[in-house]
Design an enzyme around this catalytic site. Sequence first.
Site, short mmCIF file in Angstrom:
data_model
loop_
_atom_site.label_atom_id
_atom_site.label_comp_id
_atom_site.label_asym_id
_atom_site.label_seq_id
_atom_site.Cartn_x
_atom_site.Cartn_y
_atom_site.Cartn_z
N GLN A 11 -6.21 2.15 -2.23
CA GLN A 11 -7.12 1.39 -1.38
C GLN A 11 -6.81 1.53 0.11
OE1 GLN A 11 -5.89 -2.34 -3.55
NE2 GLN A 11 -6.26 -3.29 -1.57
N GLY B 68 -1.91 -18.68 0.79
CA GLY B 68 -3.17 -18.34 0.12
C GLY B 68 -2.91 -17.90 -1.31
N HIS B 69 -1.92 -17.00 -1.49
CA HIS B 69 -1.56 -16.56 -2.85
C HIS B 69 -1.10 -17.75 -3.69
CE1 HIS B 69 -0.59 -12.58 -0.74
NE2 HIS B 69 -1.57 -12.29 -1.57
O1 PAF Z 1 -6.36 -8.46 -2.45
C1 PAF Z 1 -5.41 -7.71 -2.75
O2 PAF Z 1 -4.23 -8.03 -2.51
C2 PAF Z 1 -5.69 -6.36 -3.42
O3 PAF Z 1 -6.84 -5.80 -2.91
C3 PAF Z 1 -5.72 -6.44 -4.96
C4 PAF Z 1 -6.86 -7.32 -5.45
C5 PAF Z 1 -4.39 -6.96 -5.47
C6 PAF Z 1 -5.94 -5.03 -5.53
O4 PAF Z 1 -4.93 -4.16 -5.17
#
Ligand code: PAF
Length: 282
Positions: A61, A36-37
């Site tokens: 987060q 995905g990345h």
């Molecule tokens: O989707 C992620 O991996 C994270 O939420 C992000 C956007 C890198 C923010 O830390």
Amino acid sequence: MKQITSLKEMSQHSRKIKDRGQSIGFVPTMGTLHEGHLSLIDAAKKKCDVVIISIFINPLQFSQSEDLKKYPRNLKKDKNTLKSFDPIILFTPSEKDLLPHNSSAVVDVEGLSKKLCGKSRPGHFRGVATIITKLFNIIRPDHVFLGEKDFQQQIIIKKLVKDLNYNIEVTSVKTLREYDGLAFSSRNTYFNERERKAAPILYKTLLRAKEAIEAGERDPRRLHYIMAQHVGREPIAKIDYVGLCDPSTLDDVKTIKGDILLAVAAHIGHTRLIDNMVVHAK
Ligand code: PAF
């Protein structure tokens, strides 16, 4: 591949790129890179002169009960993966630089952050919005690339860009799935064999709702029930929510017409998974 860890060096490097008249595409990640990345990097490479990928596991987060400590860390492997994308810039800021103890400013995209995943993960999207804002300020990208799997995150970042007047174009990239429909996610590395077998239940639930809509079902409550029941078919899945929402406000829809976001979140063992799909109802 160039790796930068210093915030100052990253800012200066970005400025140089811009002074040369080149565009910057940014792919924010928390590492443990998967297909995905890689599809986000591909999209960035197609659109932009220079691509910067960040790897930073953002403690803001994660709630206290969540998996920050055991979140997978694979920087060596990630760097190897990124070699095939060279030229690319890898930004790996340290926690003490990016989040010094005395830092107290936060960014909250109100409203959208409280819905869907925001209900069971209070503070999560504030953490995402805060870190993304900091990364935007350091990197100053022209484009940012985000996966549709994290649909809510993606629309929150779009709103942040709009409300805070960033001159950044947000591109969302289609969810990539494994052979059995499971969306690629760094958290998939947590599964044992039994859990891995159960995990596609989220995608199957979305497909079940899509099928029902295509077959003419127009009652949101009935569709909600169909989705919840479908998750329940997998004995080890513990439902967090299912939803049929307006994709721009994330509010529950009252009628099934136009674009509908189908959303599901469930625990498979100790791992919380989400999945989403936008369908169109005539
Ligand atoms: O989707 C992620 O991996 C994270 O939420 C992000 C956007 C890198 C923010 O830390």
